[in-house]
Motif scaffolding. Structure first.
Motif, mmCIF file in Angstrom:
data_model
loop_
_atom_site.group_PDB
_atom_site.id
_atom_site.type_symbol
_atom_site.label_atom_id
_atom_site.label_comp_id
_atom_site.label_asym_id
_atom_site.label_seq_id
_atom_site.Cartn_x
_atom_site.Cartn_y
_atom_site.Cartn_z
ATOM 1 N N ALA A 140 0.841 -1.198 0.000
ATOM 2 C CA ALA A 140 0.000 0.000 0.000
ATOM 3 C C ALA A 140 0.874 1.245 0.000
ATOM 4 O O ALA A 140 2.075 1.164 0.273
ATOM 5 N N THR A 141 0.269 2.362 -0.280
ATOM 6 C CA THR A 141 1.032 3.605 -0.289
ATOM 7 C C THR A 141 1.554 3.907 1.129
ATOM 8 O O THR A 141 0.841 3.730 2.114
ATOM 9 N N GLY A 142 2.806 4.286 1.194
ATOM 10 C CA GLY A 142 3.434 4.600 2.479
ATOM 11 C C GLY A 142 3.856 3.386 3.287
ATOM 12 O O GLY A 142 4.213 3.515 4.458
ATOM 13 N N SER A 145 5.411 7.879 -4.368
ATOM 14 C CA SER A 145 5.794 7.611 -5.754
ATOM 15 C C SER A 145 4.512 7.386 -6.535
ATOM 16 O O SER A 145 3.733 6.502 -6.208
ATOM 17 N N LYS A 150 7.923 0.771 0.377
ATOM 18 C CA LYS A 150 8.481 0.139 -0.843
ATOM 19 C C LYS A 150 9.721 0.896 -1.323
ATOM 20 O O LYS A 150 10.764 0.301 -1.558
ATOM 21 N N THR A 151 9.584 2.218 -1.447
ATOM 22 C CA THR A 151 10.715 3.015 -1.934
ATOM 23 C C THR A 151 11.854 2.963 -0.930
ATOM 24 O O THR A 151 13.024 2.924 -1.311
ATOM 25 N N ASN A 168 1.242 9.728 2.215
ATOM 26 C CA ASN A 168 2.703 9.705 2.176
ATOM 27 C C ASN A 168 3.199 11.023 1.581
ATOM 28 O O ASN A 168 2.771 11.420 0.497
ATOM 29 N N GLY A 197 2.208 2.646 -4.924
ATOM 30 C CA GLY A 197 1.404 2.011 -3.888
ATOM 31 C C GLY A 197 -0.051 1.832 -4.253
ATOM 32 O O GLY A 197 -0.657 2.724 -4.853
HETATM 33 N N1 LIG Z 1 11.874 0.038 7.347
HETATM 34 C C1 LIG Z 1 11.746 1.345 7.517
HETATM 35 N N2 LIG Z 1 12.480 1.953 8.457
HETATM 36 C C2 LIG Z 1 12.374 3.280 8.654
HETATM 37 N N3 LIG Z 1 11.543 4.084 7.964
HETATM 38 C C3 LIG Z 1 10.786 3.534 7.019
HETATM 39 C C4 LIG Z 1 10.841 2.148 6.741
HETATM 40 N N4 LIG Z 1 9.980 1.887 5.758
HETATM 41 C C5 LIG Z 1 9.416 3.056 5.419
HETATM 42 N N5 LIG Z 1 9.901 4.040 6.175
HETATM 43 C C6 LIG Z 1 9.489 5.459 6.098
HETATM 44 O O1 LIG Z 1 8.093 5.493 5.788
HETATM 45 C C7 LIG Z 1 7.795 6.541 4.886
HETATM 46 C C8 LIG Z 1 7.050 5.997 3.665
HETATM 47 O O2 LIG Z 1 7.879 5.079 3.011
HETATM 48 P P1 LIG Z 1 7.996 4.976 1.436
HETATM 49 O O3 LIG Z 1 8.024 6.294 0.803
HETATM 50 O O4 LIG Z 1 9.090 4.045 1.157
HETATM 51 O O5 LIG Z 1 6.597 4.307 1.095
HETATM 52 P P2 LIG Z 1 6.084 3.731 -0.289
HETATM 53 O O6 LIG Z 1 5.505 2.413 -0.025
HETATM 54 O O7 LIG Z 1 7.145 3.820 -1.284
HETATM 55 O O8 LIG Z 1 4.924 4.738 -0.622
HETATM 56 P P3 LIG Z 1 4.352 5.165 -2.048
HETATM 57 O O9 LIG Z 1 3.773 3.963 -2.665
HETATM 58 O O10 LIG Z 1 3.319 6.185 -1.750
HETATM 59 O O11 LIG Z 1 5.506 5.700 -2.786
HETATM 60 C C9 LIG Z 1 9.111 7.179 4.517
HETATM 61 O O12 LIG Z 1 9.257 8.341 5.258
HETATM 62 C C10 LIG Z 1 10.151 6.176 4.925
HETATM 63 O O13 LIG Z 1 11.356 6.790 5.346
#
Ligand SMILES: Nc1ncnc2c1ncn2[C@@H]1O[C@H](COP(=O)(O)OP(=O)(O)OP(=O)(O)O)[C@@H](O)[C@H]1O
Length: 734
Positions: free
Chosen positions: A268-270, A379, A273-274, A375, A414
């Motif tokens: 899911a978003t946030g 992305s 993944k990134t 988020n 996401g």
């Molecule tokens: N394992 C982790 N340890 C510390 N911080 C994390 C971890 N996973 C995610 N985060 C933090 O959570 C927030 C959201 O993470 P991220 O941007 O990677 O989500 P995403 O799944 O890529 O979202 P989207 O699909 O909207 O791009 C970021 O601020 C990231 O630093």
């Protein structure tokens, strides 16, 4: 009259023992005394049961611990391995402060009641189910993995070690490896009062707890649990390096062996993944670590240091493919022998890991990210980094082997609910596209799992690009990212469901040189036999189709060679030869037959064209010659008339002698015809007027000046010379 109590009556009727007689001075027993004893006995029984619960077969659902004890829950859960054949019970007398949890056998309930019924038992209720149906549906491999987990009390097995061997064997089986990563609770979530609904046990099992909605009074105290098993599950404290070494290091190794590898993050978003794929400057993610590992290993192993690493980075945004390394117009996807490719995608040759980092950074700056409610750096596109490695190694027998492998690293956008992001904005359109492509992805996963013939890859650009990773010759790893927050329960459940389903996908990961391994079990052998028969059938059909095509081409070429145009070319022998050789079908291969036929046709056409041109040229020459002759005859007759006139007037002859043309001029028509030898003055005139001469113009430039001078009959007629008309006698003018 006082009403005697039951104990009083009892004491009167029953004979007293010695002790009782001795204590007869004591007052009569409390009427509630019996009840107290019973209570004591029950408490004792309960204590015994409690002891029994502590044994490995009976344990609490780890997720229930989450409610009261944050981090200590995992330790407790580790100690007690839950059994899937039991249902939890929890005292709900005062759920916020006091809780007792115990297990009752599952078989005492019907299937429906396992999930739905709230069974009253004293003050306790069934609040969760340890073995949801989903868990039973998990793949055979997952079950096998569960079975190999160490029994409680036995020697502890290192999960990392176990993983490495498992990962290796699973990759060899061609199954997609599925991992789950839990991210830490975000500050925002904590502030919103969310609770942790995910618990990871044994670095493999994921327990998900559904908390009742505060406004749902009917199910206020009700909880539901879900259990999933994956190849490995990473708790929130797992480091990036740990995630890399357990998920992607094996894949990098496979790529260096000359296979294709693919890893993608889903969630899911946030959900992180990134973070998992790219990471931060301090904590680089899988992409960065994989590139570093790849370069260091390739430098160690390369036979002649003549290795190449090519890199491409693209994004799929709103169903359009864009080059992230050199942004420009959207790219078109094409399918060729290598699979689906984005036409015009930049392929950078990288020489070091640092260079790749710089390119990645540049690409990420071009990637579409927007803040959403869920988020801040969401992305909005799916990003795919592809690294193609080519190098040479020395084989066991001393010969040099060329190895080519491709690693694809995918950071998906996401999955999201519209309400979780923004409504009525561009974000919602992006969200709709993201969801559509992820829906297409789930359709493909479903079709692959169910072994369907048609896999709907074409439903979205994303699935087209992931075709190789999902159903091709590729070792594939999926990381499902989840949030621990109870506010994201739905998304987490969805992610885990699809991750669980993806475990059952089998790719065709194998070397081109690899031979088919014969499985040990009879069932697998029968399966393999069926698969091979199916493949054989398909190949036969393909062969038949190819034959049909060849026949059509042959028929067409015969028709072309026997067309009237070719007959008029006047080469009947060659045509006949060709036709007979084609009909015999032995002399040429199908390809050479058509080629020969086409060449002959071309040559014939060429000959026809040159012959036609020659005819035209001759016609013109003829016309010109006829004209010259006409002029000459005309001239001759004029001169004849002139001479006759002179002979008729004998007296005049001597007087007119002085008026004869001078020597060297046209003395007789015959002389002019045979020896045109024009004067220098005349030659100069024709020299100058060649290009613009009225007699040259109609020849359409084909005749040059040299043509006129070399042609004996082509001498310019005197009639055309300027001033000639002036010398014409008066008689002729009339
Ligand atoms: N394992 C982790 N340890 C510390 N911080 C994390 C971890 N996973 C995610 N985060 C933090 O959570 C927030 C959201 O993470 P991220 O941007 O990677 O989500 P995403 O799944 O890529 O979202 P989207 O699909 O909207 O791009 C970021 O601020 C990231 O630093």
């Amino acid at each position: 009259m006082p009403v005697s109590t039951r104990s009083q009556i009892f004491s009167r009727l029953e004979p007293r023992t010695k002790d009782q007689q001795e204590n007869s001075h004591m007052p009569l027993r409390n009427p509630h005394h019996g009840l107290k004893e019973k209570m004591k006995a029950l408490t004792l029984l309960y204590e015994q049961q409690k002891q029994a619960i502590k044994e490995p077969r009976f344990s609490t659902h780890p997720s229930v611990d989450l409610l009261s004890s944050g981090n200590t829950g995992e330790k407790r859960a580790k100690e007690s391995k839950p059994s899937i054949s039991h249902v939890m019970r929890e005292s709900t007398l005062n759920s916020s402060t006091q809780r007792r949890t115990y297990i009752m056998p599952l078989h005492s309930m019907t299937e429906d009641s396992k999930e739905n019924a709230v069974v009253a038992c004293g003050g306790d209720r069934i609040v969760g189910i340890l073995s949801p149906r989903k868990a039973n549906m998990s793949s055979k491999v997952a079950r096998k993995l569960s079975m190999v987990s160490e029994p409680c009390g036995s020697k502890k097995v290192d999960v990392g070690e176990l993983m490495t061997t498992k990962v290796k064997s699973t990759m060899e089986n061609g199954r997609i490896l599925v991992f789950v990563r839990l991210r830490p609770v975000a500050k925002k979530e904590r502030e919103a009062g969310s609770r942790c609904c995910v618990r990871i046990v044994n670095k493999r099992d994921v327990y998900l707890t559904e908390f009742a909605n505060e406004n749902d009074y009917l199910r206020l105290k009700r909880l539901r649990g879900r259990h999933f098993t994956f190849d490995a599950s990473f708790p929130d404290s797992t480091t990036q390096q740990e995630v890399y070494s357990k998920t992607t290091a094996g894949l990098v190794e496979a790529v260096l062996q000359g296979r294709n590898g693919s890893i993608f993050c889903y969630g899911a978003t946030g959900a992180g993944k990134t973070y998992t794929m790219l990471g931060t400057m301090d904590n680089p993610g899988v992409m960065v670590l994989a590139i570093k590992d790849l370069f260091s290993k390739i430098q160690q192993r390369s036979f002649d240091e003549n290795h190449t690493v090519h890199l491409s980075y693209l994004e799929v945004y709103n169903e359009t493919v864009r080059d992230l390394l050199s942004p420009g117009r959207p790219l078109v996807l094409r399918e060729d022998k290598q699979g689906i490719v984005a036409a015009g995608l930049t392929q950078y040759r990288a020489y070091s890991a640092e260079e790749v980092m710089a390119l990645l950074q540049q690409g990420n700056l071009n990637r579409t990210t927007e803040p959403t409610r869920a988020n801040e750096t969401s992305s909005r596109s799916h990003a795919i980094l592809q690294v193609v490695v080519e190098y040479q190694v020395k084989g066991a027998s001393g010969n040099v082997v060329n190895r080519v492998g491709k690693l694809s690293l995918v950071d998906l956008a996401g999955s999201e609910r519209a309400i979780a992001t923004d409504q009525r904005t561009l974000r919602s359109l992006e969200g709709a596209n993201i969801n559509r492509s992820l829906l297409a992805l789930s359709s493909c996963i479903n079709a692959l799992v169910e072994g369907k013939k048609h896999i709907p890859y074409r439903n979205s650009k994303l699935t087209q690009l992931l075709k190789d990773s999902l159903g091709g010759a590729c070792n594939t790893v999926m990381i499902a990212n989840i949030s621990p927050s109870s506010l994201s329960f739905g998304e987490t459940q969805n992610t885990l469901y699809w991750a669980d389903r993806a475990k059952e996908i089998r790719t065709k990961a194998c070397d081109a040189n690899e031979e088919t391994q014969i499985p040990d079990s009879e069932t697998d052998q029968a399966k393999l036999l069926l698969e091979l028969q199916k493949e054989n059938r398909e190949l036969r059909m393909q062969l038949a189709r190819q034959r049909q095509k060849i026949l059509t081409i042959q028929a067409k070429s015969i028709a072309a060679t026997s067309s009237p145009t070719n007959k008029s070319a006047g080469q009947p022998n060659e045509t006949h030869k060709l036709r007979s050789s084609l009909s015999v079908g032995n002399c040429f291969s199908p390809v050479s037959k058509t080629t020969v036929a086409n060449q002959t046709v071309k040559e014939l056409m060429k000959t026809i064209r040159s012959l036609e041109a020659e005819i035209q040229r001759m016609k013109k020459d003829h016309a010109l010659q006829i004209k010259h002759k006409d002029n000459f005859i005309h001239d001759l007759s004029l001169r004849g008339a002139e001479l006759a006139e002179k002979r008729g007037n004998g007296v005049k002859r001597n007087n007119s002698k002085a008026k004869e043309p001078p020597e060297g001029n046209l003395r007789s028509p015959a002389h002019r015809f045979l020896s045109p030898a024009p004067t220098a003055k005349k030659r100069r005139f024709w020299d100058i007027t060649t290009a613009n001469s009225p007699s040259v113009a109609p020849l359409t430039g084909r005749k040059t000046r040299s043509h006129f001078t070399t042609e004996p009959l082509g001498a310019p007629s005197m009639l055309l010379q300027p001033g000639f008309a002036c010398h014409r006698p008066e008689t002729l003018k009339r």
